[in-house]
Write a protein that holds these residues in place. Structure first.
Motif, PDB file in Angstrom:
ATOM      1  N   LYS A  22       0.833  -1.209   0.000  1.00 42.61           N
ATOM      2  CA  LYS A  22       0.000   0.000   0.000  1.00 42.61           C
ATOM      3  C   LYS A  22       0.865   1.255   0.000  1.00 42.61           C
ATOM      4  O   LYS A  22       0.548   2.246  -0.668  1.00 42.61           O
ATOM      5  CB  LYS A  22      -0.921   0.000   1.215  1.00 42.61           C
ATOM      6  CG  LYS A  22      -2.025  -1.054   1.154  1.00 42.61           C
ATOM      7  CD  LYS A  22      -2.887  -1.017   2.404  1.00 42.61           C
ATOM      8  CE  LYS A  22      -3.969  -2.103   2.355  1.00 42.61           C
ATOM      9  NZ  LYS A  22      -4.800  -2.104   3.584  1.00 42.61           N
ATOM     10  N   VAL A  24       3.816   1.606  -1.334  1.00 42.07           N
ATOM     11  CA  VAL A  24       4.329   1.770  -2.698  1.00 42.07           C
ATOM     12  C   VAL A  24       3.230   2.291  -3.616  1.00 42.07           C
ATOM     13  O   VAL A  24       3.444   3.221  -4.411  1.00 42.07           O
ATOM     14  CB  VAL A  24       4.892   0.437  -3.236  1.00 42.07           C
ATOM     15  CG1 VAL A  24       5.280   0.578  -4.716  1.00 42.07           C
ATOM     16  CG2 VAL A  24       6.098  -0.007  -2.427  1.00 42.07           C
ATOM     17  N   GLU A  25       2.057   1.700  -3.535  1.00 45.50           N
ATOM     18  CA  GLU A  25       0.953   2.099  -4.414  1.00 45.50           C
ATOM     19  C   GLU A  25       0.502   3.530  -4.161  1.00 45.50           C
ATOM     20  O   GLU A  25      -0.080   4.168  -5.042  1.00 45.50           O
ATOM     21  CB  GLU A  25      -0.215   1.122  -4.245  1.00 45.50           C
ATOM     22  CG  GLU A  25       0.105  -0.263  -4.812  1.00 45.50           C
ATOM     23  CD  GLU A  25      -0.978  -1.291  -4.525  1.00 45.50           C
ATOM     24  OE1 GLU A  25      -1.863  -1.001  -3.683  1.00 45.50           O
ATOM     25  OE2 GLU A  25      -0.937  -2.376  -5.141  1.00 45.50           O
ATOM     26  N   GLU A  26       0.782   4.050  -2.966  1.00 43.93           N
ATOM     27  CA  GLU A  26       0.479   5.453  -2.663  1.00 43.93           C
ATOM     28  C   GLU A  26       1.553   6.397  -3.203  1.00 43.93           C
ATOM     29  O   GLU A  26       1.413   7.620  -3.115  1.00 43.93           O
ATOM     30  CB  GLU A  26       0.336   5.639  -1.149  1.00 43.93           C
ATOM     31  CG  GLU A  26      -0.929   4.984  -0.570  1.00 43.93           C
ATOM     32  CD  GLU A  26      -0.910   4.944   0.951  1.00 43.93           C
ATOM     33  OE1 GLU A  26       0.104   5.392   1.548  1.00 43.93           O
ATOM     34  OE2 GLU A  26      -1.899   4.464   1.534  1.00 43.93           O
ATOM     35  N   GLY A  27       2.613   5.828  -3.765  1.00 43.99           N
ATOM     36  CA  GLY A  27       3.656   6.638  -4.386  1.00 43.99           C
ATOM     37  C   GLY A  27       4.843   6.949  -3.513  1.00 43.99           C
ATOM     38  O   GLY A  27       5.772   7.641  -3.940  1.00 43.99           O
ATOM     39  N   ASN A  28       4.870   6.416  -2.303  1.00 45.92           N
ATOM     40  CA  ASN A  28       5.995   6.660  -1.401  1.00 45.92           C
ATOM     41  C   ASN A  28       7.068   5.592  -1.624  1.00 45.92           C
ATOM     42  O   ASN A  28       7.356   4.775  -0.743  1.00 45.92           O
ATOM     43  CB  ASN A  28       5.518   6.653   0.054  1.00 45.92           C
ATOM     44  CG  ASN A  28       6.599   7.109   1.019  1.00 45.92           C
ATOM     45  OD1 ASN A  28       7.689   7.516   0.611  1.00 45.92           O
ATOM     46  ND2 ASN A  28       6.308   7.022   2.310  1.00 45.92           N
ATOM     47  N   TYR A  29       7.666   5.614  -2.808  1.00 46.83           N
ATOM     48  CA  TYR A  29       8.577   4.557  -3.209  1.00 46.83           C
ATOM     49  C   TYR A  29       9.825   4.478  -2.335  1.00 46.83           C
ATOM     50  O   TYR A  29      10.236   3.390  -1.915  1.00 46.83           O
ATOM     51  CB  TYR A  29       8.997   4.761  -4.672  1.00 46.83           C
ATOM     52  CG  TYR A  29       7.836   4.881  -5.620  1.00 46.83           C
ATOM     53  CD1 TYR A  29       6.906   3.853  -5.754  1.00 46.83           C
ATOM     54  CD2 TYR A  29       7.652   6.028  -6.401  1.00 46.83           C
ATOM     55  CE1 TYR A  29       5.835   3.960  -6.632  1.00 46.83           C
ATOM     56  CE2 TYR A  29       6.597   6.143  -7.286  1.00 46.83           C
ATOM     57  CZ  TYR A  29       5.686   5.112  -7.391  1.00 46.83           C
ATOM     58  OH  TYR A  29       4.629   5.225  -8.249  1.00 46.83           O
ATOM     59  N   TYR A  30      10.426   5.628  -2.050  1.00 49.33           N
ATOM     60  CA  TYR A  30      11.678   5.616  -1.302  1.00 49.33           C
ATOM     61  C   TYR A  30      11.434   5.372   0.185  1.00 49.33           C
ATOM     62  O   TYR A  30      12.253   4.748   0.861  1.00 49.33           O
ATOM     63  CB  TYR A  30      12.437   6.923  -1.543  1.00 49.33           C
ATOM     64  CG  TYR A  30      12.910   7.030  -2.975  1.00 49.33           C
ATOM     65  CD1 TYR A  30      14.049   6.357  -3.405  1.00 49.33           C
ATOM     66  CD2 TYR A  30      12.191   7.772  -3.909  1.00 49.33           C
ATOM     67  CE1 TYR A  30      14.472   6.428  -4.727  1.00 49.33           C
ATOM     68  CE2 TYR A  30      12.602   7.854  -5.240  1.00 49.33           C
ATOM     69  CZ  TYR A  30      13.743   7.177  -5.634  1.00 49.33           C
ATOM     70  OH  TYR A  30      14.153   7.228  -6.941  1.00 49.33           O
ATOM     71  N   GLU A  63       8.445  -2.683  -6.502  1.00 50.90           N
ATOM     72  CA  GLU A  63       9.180  -1.478  -6.921  1.00 50.90           C
ATOM     73  C   GLU A  63       9.498  -1.529  -8.419  1.00 50.90           C
ATOM     74  O   GLU A  63       9.351  -0.524  -9.130  1.00 50.90           O
ATOM     75  CB  GLU A  63      10.471  -1.335  -6.111  1.00 50.90           C
ATOM     76  CG  GLU A  63      10.275  -1.094  -4.610  1.00 50.90           C
ATOM     77  CD  GLU A  63      10.032   0.368  -4.253  1.00 50.90           C
ATOM     78  OE1 GLU A  63       9.703   1.165  -5.153  1.00 50.90           O
ATOM     79  OE2 GLU A  63      10.181   0.706  -3.066  1.00 50.90           O
ATOM     80  N   HIS A  66       6.591  -0.802 -10.628  1.00 52.12           N
ATOM     81  CA  HIS A  66       6.269   0.624 -10.665  1.00 52.12           C
ATOM     82  C   HIS A  66       7.375   1.453 -11.331  1.00 52.12           C
ATOM     83  O   HIS A  66       7.337   2.688 -11.284  1.00 52.12           O
ATOM     84  CB  HIS A  66       6.003   1.145  -9.248  1.00 52.12           C
ATOM     85  CG  HIS A  66       4.656   0.755  -8.712  1.00 52.12           C
ATOM     86  ND1 HIS A  66       4.375  -0.522  -8.226  1.00 52.12           N
ATOM     87  CD2 HIS A  66       3.494   1.467  -8.610  1.00 52.12           C
ATOM     88  CE1 HIS A  66       3.109  -0.566  -7.833  1.00 52.12           C
ATOM     89  NE2 HIS A  66       2.551   0.617  -8.058  1.00 52.12           N
ATOM     90  N   LEU A  68      10.565   1.703 -10.589  1.00 54.54           N
ATOM     91  CA  LEU A  68      11.654   2.187  -9.733  1.00 54.54           C
ATOM     92  C   LEU A  68      12.804   1.182  -9.793  1.00 54.54           C
ATOM     93  O   LEU A  68      12.966   0.322  -8.909  1.00 54.54           O
ATOM     94  CB  LEU A  68      11.157   2.374  -8.306  1.00 54.54           C
ATOM     95  CG  LEU A  68      10.500   3.711  -7.943  1.00 54.54           C
ATOM     96  CD1 LEU A  68      11.514   4.840  -8.021  1.00 54.54           C
ATOM     97  CD2 LEU A  68       9.311   4.011  -8.844  1.00 54.54           C
ATOM     98  N   CYS A  71      15.338   1.277  -6.772  1.00 56.40           N
ATOM     99  CA  CYS A  71      14.783   0.700  -5.540  1.00 56.40           C
ATOM    100  C   CYS A  71      14.631  -0.816  -5.673  1.00 56.40           C
ATOM    101  O   CYS A  71      14.981  -1.577  -4.765  1.00 56.40           O
ATOM    102  CB  CYS A  71      13.422   1.329  -5.228  1.00 56.40           C
ATOM    103  SG  CYS A  71      13.485   3.100  -4.856  1.00 56.40           S
TER     104      CYS A  71
END
Length: 324
Positions: A22, A24-30, A63, A66, A68, A71
């Motif tokens: 969740k 990652v899917e919210e865009g908080n990859y790092y 990752e 998406h 990345l 990552c």
């Protein structure tokens, strides 16, 4: 806190996997990357390596899915590091996971180098694309080099699991902006797939500069022979002749190509004088690349017991181990 207490207090791993997905899917990859690292480390510290591997595998895949690459590659490399810490044996289950992560590394066509140099935007776009391609290759290389080393140390062949070499050789050939055929060939000769190697070399004929095709083929055959692999050397040579018959009929007229054909026949019998005669007769062709002489010295030692005069020679295998 004791290791046993940590082991008892750690929650079921699927809870972390679902939560981190969740993030990652919210865009908080790092942010997710740091969480994957810290949480997996807690499981590894508690000797719960299987669960640590589950977390790292899930994270690397998500990752990479998406886009990345940095990552995903970090987590893929950490996955292999954890295999080493756990002393996990090389087996089909783990290799399947490595295959899955490998397939998620993007393959992006590199734009042609011929751009309008008067157009600053075209030049900048090309430079950015080439830089991104080099980064992808570097990340994938670090991951698979670690996997090859792990497989060699924990149950696979001493040179690493063949399919891992095939993966790396193929990615280097298709994705690297600047082809390094020596490096690529080092992996393919360990991939136990001479038919695929032959197809790649025939493809290379259509994209290389004049005079590079026979050199690439000669180098590949000599690499096989320096490992004592006559079977794959002959199979690949026959396959190249078959595939290249219509694409490049002039290939067989090359002196270097003829030398390799004669050499393969010579090595089938105890004929050291003939071997030496061939090296003298075709010296000008062999001189085109110093590595060919080194490989021939290794072949002479392997097939005829000829000791090298220079103890620094025969570094092909050592360099491979260092550079991958």
């Amino acid at each position: 806190m004791s290791r046993e207490r940590i082991k008892r207090e750690l929650p079921p791993v699927q809870e972390h996997i679902d939560k981190l997905r969740k993030v990652v899917e919210e865009g908080n990859y790092y942010g997710a990357l740091q969480m994957y690292k810290s949480i997996s480390a807690r499981y590894a510290t508690a000797q719960r390596f299987s669960e640590a591997l589950d977390i790292l595998f899930s994270g690397a895949c998500i990752e990479l899915e998406h886009g990345l690459v940095n990552c995903g590659a970090d987590l893929a490399i950490l996955f292999v590091d954890t295999l080493v810490k756990a002393k996990s044996p090389c087996n089909d289950e783990i290799l399947d996971r490595i295959r899955s992560m490998y397939k998620l590394f993007p393959r992006v066509p590199v734009p042609p180098h011929l751009v309008d140099v008067s157009d600053d935007e075209d030049v900048q776009n090309l430079q950015e694309s080439l830089g991104e391609a080099r980064s992808r290759v570097d990340y994938l290389t670090s991951f698979l080099r670690a996997a090859i080393k792990w497989s060699a140390e924990f149950g696979g062949p001493s040179t690493g699991y063949p399919e891992l070499h095939a993966m790396l050789g193929d990615y280097l050939y298709t994705e690297c902006p600047e082809l390094d055929m020596v490096r690529i060939s080092r992996h393919f000769v360990r991939a136990e797939d001479p038919e695929k190697f032959a197809s790649m070399l025939v493809n290379f004929m259509g994209r290389c500069y004049p005079g590079e095709d026979d050199l690439a083929i000669a180098r590949a055959v000599l690499m096989y022979l320096s490992m004592g692999n006559m079977k794959d050397a002959n199979f690949m040579m026959d396959e190249i002749k078959r595939q290249a018959e219509t694409k490049n009929p002039e290939l067989s007229e090359s002196d270097l190509f003829r030398f390799i054909s004669y050499l393969l026949e010579t090595l089938q019998r105890d004929a050291l004088p003939l071997f030496n005669m061939l090296r003298v007769k075709f010296k000008s062709s062999i001189d085109r690349e110093p590595l060919l002489h080194e490989l021939l010295d290794e072949i002479a030692e392997r097939f005829y017991g000829v000791q090298r005069k220079n103890p620094l020679q025969g570094m092909f295998g050592d360099i491979f181990k260092m550079m991958g």
